[in-house]
Design a protein around this motif. Structure first.
Motif, PDB file in Angstrom:
ATOM      1  N   LYS A   1       0.914  -1.151  -0.011  1.00 49.24           N
ATOM      2  CA  LYS A   1      -0.134   0.079   0.067  1.00 49.24           C
ATOM      3  C   LYS A   1       0.892   1.306   0.052  1.00 49.24           C
ATOM      4  O   LYS A   1       1.880   1.422   0.898  1.00 49.24           O
TER       5      LYS A   1
ATOM      6  N   VAL B   1      -1.149  -4.182 -12.796  1.00 45.09           N
ATOM      7  CA  VAL B   1      -1.712  -3.072 -12.210  1.00 45.09           C
ATOM      8  C   VAL B   1      -1.977  -2.122 -13.153  1.00 45.09           C
ATOM      9  O   VAL B   1      -1.072  -1.544 -13.776  1.00 45.09           O
TER      10      VAL B   1
ATOM     11  N   TRP C   1       0.400   0.997 -14.689  1.00 42.34           N
ATOM     12  CA  TRP C   1       1.846   0.890 -14.156  1.00 42.34           C
ATOM     13  C   TRP C   1       2.361  -0.443 -15.024  1.00 42.34           C
ATOM     14  O   TRP C   1       1.938  -1.486 -15.234  1.00 42.34           O
TER      15      TRP C   1
ATOM     16  N   GLU D   1       4.967   4.663 -13.434  1.00 42.49           N
ATOM     17  CA  GLU D   1       3.363   4.896 -13.852  1.00 42.49           C
ATOM     18  C   GLU D   1       3.407   4.765 -15.399  1.00 42.49           C
ATOM     19  O   GLU D   1       4.514   5.489 -16.060  1.00 42.49           O
TER      20      GLU D   1
ATOM     21  N   ILE E   1      -0.070   7.842  -8.769  1.00 37.41           N
ATOM     22  CA  ILE E   1      -0.809   7.916  -7.634  1.00 37.41           C
ATOM     23  C   ILE E   1      -1.229   9.602  -7.355  1.00 37.41           C
ATOM     24  O   ILE E   1       0.007  10.326  -6.917  1.00 37.41           O
TER      25      ILE E   1
ATOM     26  N   THR F   1      -4.729  10.115  -2.509  1.00 33.18           N
ATOM     27  CA  THR F   1      -5.152   8.969  -3.019  1.00 33.18           C
ATOM     28  C   THR F   1      -4.150   7.985  -2.828  1.00 33.18           C
ATOM     29  O   THR F   1      -2.960   8.175  -2.206  1.00 33.18           O
TER      30      THR F   1
ATOM     31  N   GLN G   1      -2.276   3.625  -3.726  1.00 34.79           N
ATOM     32  CA  GLN G   1      -2.464   2.352  -4.610  1.00 34.79           C
ATOM     33  C   GLN G   1      -1.907   1.182  -4.026  1.00 34.79           C
ATOM     34  O   GLN G   1      -0.931   1.365  -3.326  1.00 34.79           O
TER      35      GLN G   1
ATOM     36  N   ASN H   1      -8.081  -4.795  -0.493  1.00 38.21           N
ATOM     37  CA  ASN H   1      -8.243  -3.449  -1.133  1.00 38.21           C
ATOM     38  C   ASN H   1      -9.410  -2.941  -0.427  1.00 38.21           C
ATOM     39  O   ASN H   1      -9.335  -1.584  -0.262  1.00 38.21           O
TER      40      ASN H   1
END
Length: 270
Positions: free
Chosen positions: A63, A94, A97, A128, A133, A137, A139, A230
């Motif tokens: 995280k 993901v 990414w 990315e 991110i 926020t 990810q 998540n």
């Protein structure tokens, strides 16, 4: 000549003084409480779950919260300890990414599934490709890892976070001894515990993932587990956001109370 006695302060003014003082004191207390609430709201890079069985395989979510208001996170690097090499490190794709697994030569070959490996994963890098991110926020990056060592009770997974303004934050500080003060940039830690009684520490789907033979049903179960993690991470992030909002509100109210008290005192004095 008749002496004059200064007129007494009106009773309403005298009664207003304690009220003003109480208001100022209340404002100061509110501001202090708000600052205290804001302290634990700041987050750092972590792994979820933070515990797994020795000798087995598991899937962790890395995280990564964005802690800057003026920049996005554009790269994340996670390094595995060289003194406890892992035979298998498999990141889940993901969206947005690009992921790369770097391998290095261990001090001694690592045995896995009847083979001796002369190269093992040592680092995962996410870069990315779709914005990163953004501020406010976070990810999560799922990774299947194993076989976990049996001769240690934790793995320190050092992380490096790079922002779009070229700022680099290194989450690499070793965790403190029990009861010690947490460092400013602690490294994520995966705690290892003995297998449950009657078990061998090898999770079914994760063990298959390590050998490259994960079935479709196992993939569905792994996806369901990731979704649950998540959701748990989202709840924690919502809690962080709520704490920040309450902190800012408390500071504003406290400052307003102090300012009102000072102005009220000046008007009564004049």
């Amino acid at each position: 000549m008749q002496s004059t006695t200064p007129s007494a302060v009106p009773s309403t003014a005298r009664s207003a003084v304690p009220s003003v003082r109480r208001l100022v004191a209340a404002g100061a207390v509110a501001a202090a409480l708000a600052l205290a609430a804001a302290g634990p709201a700041s987050a750092h890079v972590s792994v979820n779950p933070d515990e797994a069985e020795q000798g087995g395989y598991t899937t962790i979510d890395v995280k990564v919260p964005n802690e800057r208001d003026n920049a996005s996170t554009v790269k994340v690097e996670l390094t595995f300890p060289a003194d406890h090499p892992l035979a298998s490190v498999m990141p889940q794709p993901v969206p947005g990414w690009d992921v790369k697994v770097t391998k290095t030569k261990p001090a001694e070959p690592v045995e896995a599934h009847g083979r001796k490996l002369t190269e093992v994963p040592s680092k995962v890098t996410w870069t990315e490709t779709g914005g990163g991110i953004e501020p406010g926020t976070f990810q999560q990056f799922p990774v299947s890892v194993g076989q976990l060592p049996e001769d240690t009770d934790r793995l320190v997974l050092k992380a490096v976070q790079t922002y779009s303004n070229d700022e680099v934050v290194r989450w690499i500080e070793e965790p403190p001894a029990e009861g010690g003060e947490e460092p400013e940039h602690p490294a994520p830690v995966l705690n290892l515990v003995p297998p449950a009684e009657g078990g061998d520490g090898h999770g079914g789907n994760d063990a298959d993932a390590g050998s490259g033979a994960e079935s479709g049903a196992d993939a569905d179960r792994a996806g369901a587990g990731t979704t649950a993690r998540n959701e748990a991470g989202g709840a924690a992030d919502t809690s962080d956001t709520t704490a920040r909002v309450l902190a800012v509100t408390g500071i504003v109210l406290g400052a307003g109370g102090i300012a009102y008290g000072v102005l009220a005192g000046r008007r009564r004095t004049s």
